[in-house]
Design a protein around this motif. Structure first.
Motif, PDB file in Angstrom:
ATOM      1  N   ARG A  57       0.822  -1.213   0.000  1.00 51.47           N
ATOM      2  CA  ARG A  57       0.000   0.000   0.000  1.00 51.47           C
ATOM      3  C   ARG A  57       0.855   1.262   0.000  1.00 51.47           C
ATOM      4  N   LEU A  58       2.027   1.175   0.602  1.00 48.34           N
ATOM      5  CA  LEU A  58       2.884   2.355   0.692  1.00 48.34           C
ATOM      6  C   LEU A  58       3.678   2.613  -0.578  1.00 48.34           C
ATOM      7  N   TRP A  59       4.206   1.582  -1.199  1.00 45.20           N
ATOM      8  CA  TRP A  59       5.241   1.765  -2.210  1.00 45.20           C
ATOM      9  C   TRP A  59       4.907   1.208  -3.583  1.00 45.20           C
ATOM     10  N   ALA A  60       3.821   0.435  -3.696  1.00 46.68           N
ATOM     11  CA  ALA A  60       3.543  -0.214  -4.977  1.00 46.68           C
ATOM     12  C   ALA A  60       2.158   0.105  -5.535  1.00 46.68           C
ATOM     13  N   ARG A  61       1.388   0.922  -4.826  1.00 46.17           N
ATOM     14  CA  ARG A  61       0.029   1.206  -5.282  1.00 46.17           C
ATOM     15  C   ARG A  61      -0.254   2.707  -5.222  1.00 46.17           C
ATOM     16  N   PRO A  62      -1.161   3.177  -6.074  1.00 40.85           N
ATOM     17  CA  PRO A  62      -1.578   4.570  -5.955  1.00 40.85           C
ATOM     18  C   PRO A  62      -2.247   4.819  -4.602  1.00 40.85           C
ATOM     19  N   ALA A  63      -2.127   6.027  -4.098  1.00 40.42           N
ATOM     20  CA  ALA A  63      -2.732   6.383  -2.817  1.00 40.42           C
ATOM     21  C   ALA A  63      -3.285   7.793  -2.907  1.00 40.42           C
ATOM     22  N   VAL A  64      -4.594   7.916  -2.726  1.00 39.39           N
ATOM     23  CA  VAL A  64      -5.265   9.210  -2.828  1.00 39.39           C
ATOM     24  C   VAL A  64      -5.433   9.822  -1.442  1.00 39.39           C
ATOM     25  N   THR A  65      -5.256  11.128  -1.349  1.00 40.38           N
ATOM     26  CA  THR A  65      -5.429  11.851  -0.087  1.00 40.38           C
ATOM     27  C   THR A  65      -6.108  13.184  -0.373  1.00 40.38           C
ATOM     28  N   VAL A  66      -7.145  13.485   0.413  1.00 41.59           N
ATOM     29  CA  VAL A  66      -7.757  14.807   0.358  1.00 41.59           C
ATOM     30  C   VAL A  66      -6.958  15.692   1.305  1.00 41.59           C
ATOM     31  N   ILE A  67      -6.226  16.645   0.757  1.00 38.57           N
ATOM     32  CA  ILE A  67      -5.297  17.419   1.585  1.00 38.57           C
ATOM     33  C   ILE A  67      -5.831  18.802   1.949  1.00 38.57           C
ATOM     34  N   GLY A  68      -7.012  19.157   1.450  1.00 35.72           N
ATOM     35  CA  GLY A  68      -7.597  20.444   1.842  1.00 35.72           C
ATOM     36  C   GLY A  68      -9.003  20.571   1.315  1.00 35.72           C
ATOM     37  N   ILE A  69      -9.873  21.249   2.093  1.00 37.40           N
ATOM     38  CA  ILE A  69     -11.261  21.485   1.693  1.00 37.40           C
ATOM     39  C   ILE A  69     -11.623  22.930   1.990  1.00 37.40           C
ATOM     40  N   ASP A  70     -12.256  23.576   1.020  1.00 39.79           N
ATOM     41  CA  ASP A  70     -12.854  24.889   1.226  1.00 39.79           C
ATOM     42  C   ASP A  70     -14.352  24.693   1.406  1.00 39.79           C
ATOM     43  N   CYS A  71     -14.843  25.038   2.619  1.00 38.34           N
ATOM     44  CA  CYS A  71     -16.256  24.920   2.918  1.00 38.34           C
ATOM     45  C   CYS A  71     -16.526  25.793   4.145  1.00 38.34           C
ATOM     46  N   PRO A  72     -17.774  26.011   4.510  1.00 39.08           N
ATOM     47  CA  PRO A  72     -18.017  26.844   5.693  1.00 39.08           C
ATOM     48  C   PRO A  72     -17.403  26.222   6.943  1.00 39.08           C
ATOM     49  N   PRO A  73     -16.656  26.997   7.740  1.00 39.14           N
ATOM     50  CA  PRO A  73     -16.089  26.457   8.978  1.00 39.14           C
ATOM     51  C   PRO A  73     -17.166  26.282  10.042  1.00 39.14           C
ATOM     52  N   VAL A  74     -16.893  25.426  11.005  1.00 34.54           N
ATOM     53  CA  VAL A  74     -17.855  25.180  12.083  1.00 34.54           C
ATOM     54  C   VAL A  74     -18.098  26.456  12.876  1.00 34.54           C
ATOM     55  N   LYS A  92      24.976  -6.850   8.501  1.00 35.28           N
ATOM     56  CA  LYS A  92      23.865  -7.496   7.800  1.00 35.28           C
ATOM     57  C   LYS A  92      23.769  -6.911   6.403  1.00 35.28           C
ATOM     58  N   PRO A  93      23.220  -7.662   5.447  1.00 34.80           N
ATOM     59  CA  PRO A  93      23.169  -7.158   4.067  1.00 34.80           C
ATOM     60  C   PRO A  93      22.195  -6.001   3.909  1.00 34.80           C
ATOM     61  N   MET A  94      22.399  -5.257   2.863  1.00 36.08           N
ATOM     62  CA  MET A  94      21.555  -4.114   2.561  1.00 36.08           C
ATOM     63  C   MET A  94      20.161  -4.559   2.146  1.00 36.08           C
ATOM     64  N   SER A  95      19.154  -3.822   2.627  1.00 39.31           N
ATOM     65  CA  SER A  95      17.770  -4.029   2.201  1.00 39.31           C
ATOM     66  C   SER A  95      17.372  -2.937   1.221  1.00 39.31           C
ATOM     67  N   PHE A  96      16.309  -3.194   0.482  1.00 37.34           N
ATOM     68  CA  PHE A  96      15.758  -2.203  -0.433  1.00 37.34           C
ATOM     69  C   PHE A  96      14.433  -1.695   0.115  1.00 37.34           C
ATOM     70  N   LEU A  97      14.257  -0.401   0.045  1.00 37.94           N
ATOM     71  CA  LEU A  97      13.091   0.264   0.626  1.00 37.94           C
ATOM     72  C   LEU A  97      12.434   1.125  -0.436  1.00 37.94           C
ATOM     73  N   GLY A  98      11.121   1.291  -0.330  1.00 39.07           N
ATOM     74  CA  GLY A  98      10.414   2.277  -1.132  1.00 39.07           C
ATOM     75  C   GLY A  98      10.119   3.494  -0.287  1.00 39.07           C
ATOM     76  N   GLN A  99       9.790   4.582  -0.934  1.00 38.39           N
ATOM     77  CA  GLN A  99       9.388   5.791  -0.236  1.00 38.39           C
ATOM     78  C   GLN A  99       8.098   6.302  -0.854  1.00 38.39           C
ATOM     79  N   GLY A 100       7.202   6.719   0.017  1.00 34.45           N
ATOM     80  CA  GLY A 100       5.959   7.308  -0.471  1.00 34.45           C
ATOM     81  C   GLY A 100       6.157   8.710  -0.964  1.00 34.45           C
ATOM     82  N   GLY A 101       7.237   9.366  -0.525  1.00 33.75           N
ATOM     83  CA  GLY A 101       7.503  10.729  -0.941  1.00 33.75           C
ATOM     84  C   GLY A 101       8.113  10.777  -2.330  1.00 33.75           C
ATOM     85  N   SER A 102       8.225  11.992  -2.840  1.00 28.60           N
ATOM     86  CA  SER A 102       8.737  12.193  -4.191  1.00 28.60           C
ATOM     87  C   SER A 102       9.966  13.081  -4.149  1.00 28.60           C
ATOM     88  N   ILE A 103      10.947  12.774  -4.990  1.00 20.79           N
ATOM     89  CA  ILE A 103      12.132  13.617  -5.154  1.00 20.79           C
ATOM     90  C   ILE A 103      12.260  13.857  -6.660  1.00 20.79           C
TER      91      ILE A 103
END
Length: 448
Positions: free
Chosen positions: A284-301, A380-391
């Motif tokens: 889920r972290l490194w091999a699949r798309p992941a959608v996030t709603v990062i902001g909403i404009d609507c009336p505040p409480v 110990k041997p090196m492992s391979f890791l994915g990152q969810g972030g972008s560079i």
């Protein structure tokens, strides 16, 4: 020789702490709306002076197209030796929630065996790692060196990405150490080989000519905020996994895994809350798309009134794994949002940026040298890791230098809480990864 190198690094650790304290004390947030721009220049000048003292030549500041300054320098290779580019960045994220910090964000503070402060890990800790490795080697650096330390990575304004192609001859190297990541956990030697790309869109919903009284019109009048919520909900399945029409959301990860309990702790998941989606955490972290709603404009409480909202907006990010074209993913997201609009409401989707994913080639001599160095330091041997972030820079480098090996490594690990309050670094990671870097330079030189 390795024991002698380890001894030198041990002796350099007090200096590493002083270096990091001085760097953390400079609030180099590359956003003039929040922090004075001269603080970024102060950090750049500190970096230039430190690498000059560590043996690099002609270390100076270069203005990049976004107005930020990159620190560049070099050290010529011994005859027949390869050249390695060392990368990091000196700009940092703003502290964000000041009251959430246990200690001042721009004051390096030792607590429970860790060093706290904004940028302690991301990415000033990696700058100090580079310096410690070079100081430990002294005059016996066995490879040529190129240096690039940028000043606007956190702002994503693309200064260095635009600077690299026209300066390819000055920056060319056989291996590129992109030190802006880290290990899967403290003591687990890791190279990051996969980065998800990211696309952004802004979705706007219009249902009425203007807000209307909910007592008079609520019920039949279409509610723009309710419509927005329905559209956003359509992006996930019943388990919370990302589901976008026309986009493959079932990839699998073959590298090091991510224990679910560890992930819950690292992410701060509340007791009783379930993880979303299916498959392994790494899938889920490194091999699949992941959608996030990062902001909403609507009336505040606070201050809200009994009215049916006429309009509402949301900003959506979509992380894209290697193997998926970022623009195609953005197209699929836009089409899905437009098709999901209920009740005939009007929707418009503004396309923002689209950054491509990245996958490293790991079969060359640089990765073999890194694995050997990590085994010597960590046992110990090196492992391979994915990152969810972008560079985004990685794809620019891969295009500009197609024959070079790109290695992502560094001192960051999940407990660092980069970008969050109480960011920290484990000094043992600085010690060990500086040792790894120094050994890597030796082993890589010997491979040619």
């Amino acid at each position: 020789m390795t024991d002698e190198l380890a001894r030198r690094i041990d002796e350099l650790m007090p200096r590493a702490k002083v270096d990091l304290a001085e760097l953390v004390a400079i609030p180099s947030v590359a956003d003039p709306r929040q922090y004075p721009p001269e603080k970024c220049r102060e950090a750049a000048e500190w970096v230039a002076a430190a690498f000059t003292e560590a043996g690099l030549r002609d270390v100076h500041l270069e203005e990049t197209p976004d107005g930020s300054h990159a620190v560049v320098g070099h050290r010529p290779p011994p005859p027949g030796a390869p050249t390695v580019l060392l990368y990091s960045h000196y700009d940092v994220q703003p502290p964000l929630d000041g009251p959430a910090w246990t200690s001042p964000p721009f004051e390096l503070t030792e607590r429970d065996g860790r060093w706290y402060g904004r940028g302690a890990a991301d990415c000033k800790g990696n700058i100090v790692m580079h310096l410690t490795a070079l100081r430990a080697l002294g005059e016996s650096v066995p490879v040529g060196l190129k240096l690039v330390v940028e000043g606007s990575e956190e702002q994503g304004t693309g200064g260095l990405e635009a600077y690299v192609p026209p300066h390819a001859g000055e920056l060319h190297a056989d291996a590129l150490l992109i030190c802006d990541t880290g290990n899967a956990a403290v003591g687990v030697p890791t190279a990051t080989t996969s980065l998800r790309g990211v696309v952004y869109v802004v979705l706007a919903v219009e249902a009425l000519k203007g807000d209307v009284h909910s007592g008079m019109f609520g019920g039949p009048a279409p509610d723009a905020l309710a419509a927005l919520i329905r559209i956003l909900d359509s992006l996930r399945d019943a388990d919370g996994g990302t589901r976008i029409n026309g986009l493959d959301c079932e990839g699998s990860w073959s590298g090091v895994g991510y224990d679910e309990g560890t992930f819950r702790t690292d992410a701060g998941v509340l007791d009783g809350a379930r993880l979303t989606g299916s498959g392994t955490v790494a899938d889920r972290l490194w091999a699949r798309p992941a959608v996030t709603v990062i902001g909403i404009d609507c009336p505040p409480v606070v201050g809200s009134v009994p009215a049916v909202p006429a309009t509402a907006r949301a900003r959506i990010s979509l992380r894209v794994p290697p193997g998926t074209d970022a623009r195609a993913a953005q197209d699929a997201l836009v089409a899905h949002l437009e098709a999901a609009a209920p009740w005939g409401v009007r929707v418009s989707v503004e396309r923002e940026s689209a950054g491509a994913p990245f996958k490293a080639e790991t079969g060359g001599p640089a990765y073999a040298a890194l694995d050997k160095a990590m085994q010597e330091v960590y046992g110990k041997p090196m492992s391979f890791l994915g990152q969810g972030g972008s560079i985004p820079l990685c794809n620019v480098l891969a295009t500009t230098f197609p024959e070079a090996e790109i290695v992502l490594m560094g001192v960051e690990e999940p407990r660092c809480r980069i970008h969050a309050p109480n960011e920290s670094v484990d000094p043992e990671e600085i010690r060990n990864m500086a040792h790894v870097e120094a050994l890597f330079l030796r082993h890589f030189a010997a491979s040619r």
